[in-house]
Each structure stands twice: as structure tokens, then as C-alpha cells.
Design an enzyme around this catalytic site. Sequence first.
Site, mmCIF file in Angstrom:
data_model
loop_
_atom_site.group_PDB
_atom_site.id
_atom_site.type_symbol
_atom_site.label_atom_id
_atom_site.label_comp_id
_atom_site.label_asym_id
_atom_site.label_seq_id
_atom_site.Cartn_x
_atom_site.Cartn_y
_atom_site.Cartn_z
ATOM 1 N N LYS A 1 0.859 -1.186 0.000
ATOM 2 C CA LYS A 1 0.000 0.000 0.000
ATOM 3 C C LYS A 1 0.892 1.232 0.000
ATOM 4 C CE LYS A 1 -2.153 1.962 3.662
ATOM 5 N NZ LYS A 1 -2.020 3.405 3.442
ATOM 6 N N ASP B 1 -3.309 4.340 -1.975
ATOM 7 C CA ASP B 1 -4.255 4.815 -0.945
ATOM 8 C C ASP B 1 -4.213 6.342 -0.876
ATOM 9 O OD1 ASP B 1 -5.837 5.035 1.342
ATOM 10 O OD2 ASP B 1 -4.222 4.454 2.704
ATOM 11 N N LYS C 1 -7.073 8.260 -1.172
ATOM 12 C CA LYS C 1 -8.353 8.726 -0.606
ATOM 13 C C LYS C 1 -8.855 9.981 -1.311
ATOM 14 C CE LYS C 1 -7.248 6.950 4.015
ATOM 15 N NZ LYS C 1 -5.796 6.754 3.917
ATOM 16 N N ASP D 1 -13.190 14.841 -4.037
ATOM 17 C CA ASP D 1 -13.339 16.115 -4.752
ATOM 18 C C ASP D 1 -14.651 16.076 -5.525
ATOM 19 O OD1 ASP D 1 -12.728 18.602 -5.975
ATOM 20 O OD2 ASP D 1 -10.594 18.135 -5.872
ATOM 21 N N THR E 1 -10.357 4.650 10.450
ATOM 22 C CA THR E 1 -10.236 3.821 11.663
ATOM 23 C C THR E 1 -9.602 4.576 12.837
ATOM 24 O OG1 THR E 1 -8.304 2.907 10.576
ATOM 25 C CG2 THR E 1 -10.248 1.515 10.644
ATOM 26 N N ARG F 1 2.641 0.010 10.887
ATOM 27 C CA ARG F 1 3.620 0.025 11.981
ATOM 28 C C ARG F 1 3.905 -1.321 12.632
ATOM 29 N NH1 ARG F 1 0.834 5.472 13.960
ATOM 30 N NH2 ARG F 1 -0.818 4.354 12.858
#
Length: 227
Positions: A30, A58, A60, A63, A117, A207
Site C-alpha cells: 500500500k 491509498d 483517498k 473532490d 479507523t 507500523r
Amino acid sequence: MKLCVALDLKTRKENLTIVEKLGGLDLWFKIGLRSFIAEGWDFVKEVRIKSGAPIFLDLKLCDIPNTTADAALGIADRGVEMFNLHASAGVRTMETTMNRLSVLKKRPIVLAVTALTSFSDDEFMEIYNKPIETAAIEMARFAYGAGLDGAVCSVYESKAIKAANDDRFLTLCPGVRFEGGKANDQSRVATPQIASEARCDFIVMGRPILLASDPRAAVLKALSVFC
Ligand code: C5P
């Protein structure tokens, strides 16, 4: 279920070292805002060449319909396998985007971001004035109606989103942590095991893998629960 490893380390070199360490494993990479803004399309190309793995971009998008649809077409032209846009950009934006992509012989998987999240219930209520689960399911329903392939949601909404739409409507779930791991800035976290039970199609881990003393062992640990 598939694992997407989020390449969120600070430098191109550090991210490519992770890609190398994870060579040959069955996973997706990603590439999010941080790495894309810093390194651009050359980095996407480099990850693809080094890993041979599918790429989830990713970014996102959020618009007006025409701008989002043009951006989506630009992303599709680069050959990435999956990207996302915010459901809160609205049904017309999602529909226009899917229409514009429909001219392509092969298009990427398109997902709608529902509720990030990182939101706690209170934080979400402050902005959207609705409980997270209600809003996430509603947004996913709009995305399904607009012809998108799936939703980005927490593990806890995965089953309900599938039940409200279609079992084949994909769920991609960030906020995944090993048992006892640090949540960091995420709020609605779950283990890979719980994600598998919730029938998530993709999980995203950054992470817990990037900062592990042995990232390859961390990936193998996550993959060990996959059906
Ligand atoms: O390090 P961590 O596992 O929390 O990384 C999660 C990744 O998933 C980050 O790159 C973050 O931007 C992304 N993401 C998220 N929540 C969403 C969509 C994407 O955390 N709703």
C-alpha cells in the site's frame, strides 16, 4: 484474506528496504499519501519492479465528480491494481468516477473510504452526527449502489457491510494489530485473527510490520492466521 503492507516509513530508502525484506511473500503493498507526495510515481514503479506485488494506491480522493473521475482515470492509466476515494465525496462523484473508468478494458479495484479507523465514537459524532457503524454501513451502501467494488472500514463493520450489500462486496480493513500491540493513533483496532473471522478481504498493517525487529517474521505471523 490478503495482507497489504503500508509503506509509510519516512524515506524512499527505508521503504524499499522493507520491500526487499518481504520479497517473495504473497502480499500487496500500500502506497499512501506520505510516500506518494514525497516520492511520486517513480516510487510506485520502483516498488512494483522490486516486488512484483500488486499495488494499492491509498490516496483517498475526495473532490467534485469531474475532478475525482479524471484523477481516477489518471491512476488507472498507471496500472495500479487498487485505489480508493472517499464515500463522503458523494454518490454523484462515485458514479461519475465509475462511468469514466468503464471505458477501460481493465480497471483497478475501486474502494470507498467509509469512516477512518482513527475516529473514536465521540470524534466521529462531532463531525458526522451519527454513530460510526450506522454511517459506515450507509456509506458502503451508497458505494455499492454506485458500482464500486468495496469499502474501507474497520474490522468491526466488515460483516455488516457485506450483509447489507453483497457477500462479494470487498472489505479492506486498516487498524490491524497483533495481540497486545500498540494502537498508535488508531482507535478501532483488531487482530489478524479477528479480521479473518470478520471475513475481511484485505487487511492493512503498517507500523506493526514496519517497526518490528524482524518485519518478515511479523508478516509471516500475520499470514499464519489466513484461511
Ligand atoms: O501503521 P498502521 O497499521 O496504523 O497503518 C495503517 C495504514 O492504513 C496507514 O497508511 C493509514 O493511512 C491507512 N488507513 C487507515 N484508515 C483508513 C484508511 C487507510 O489507517 N480508513
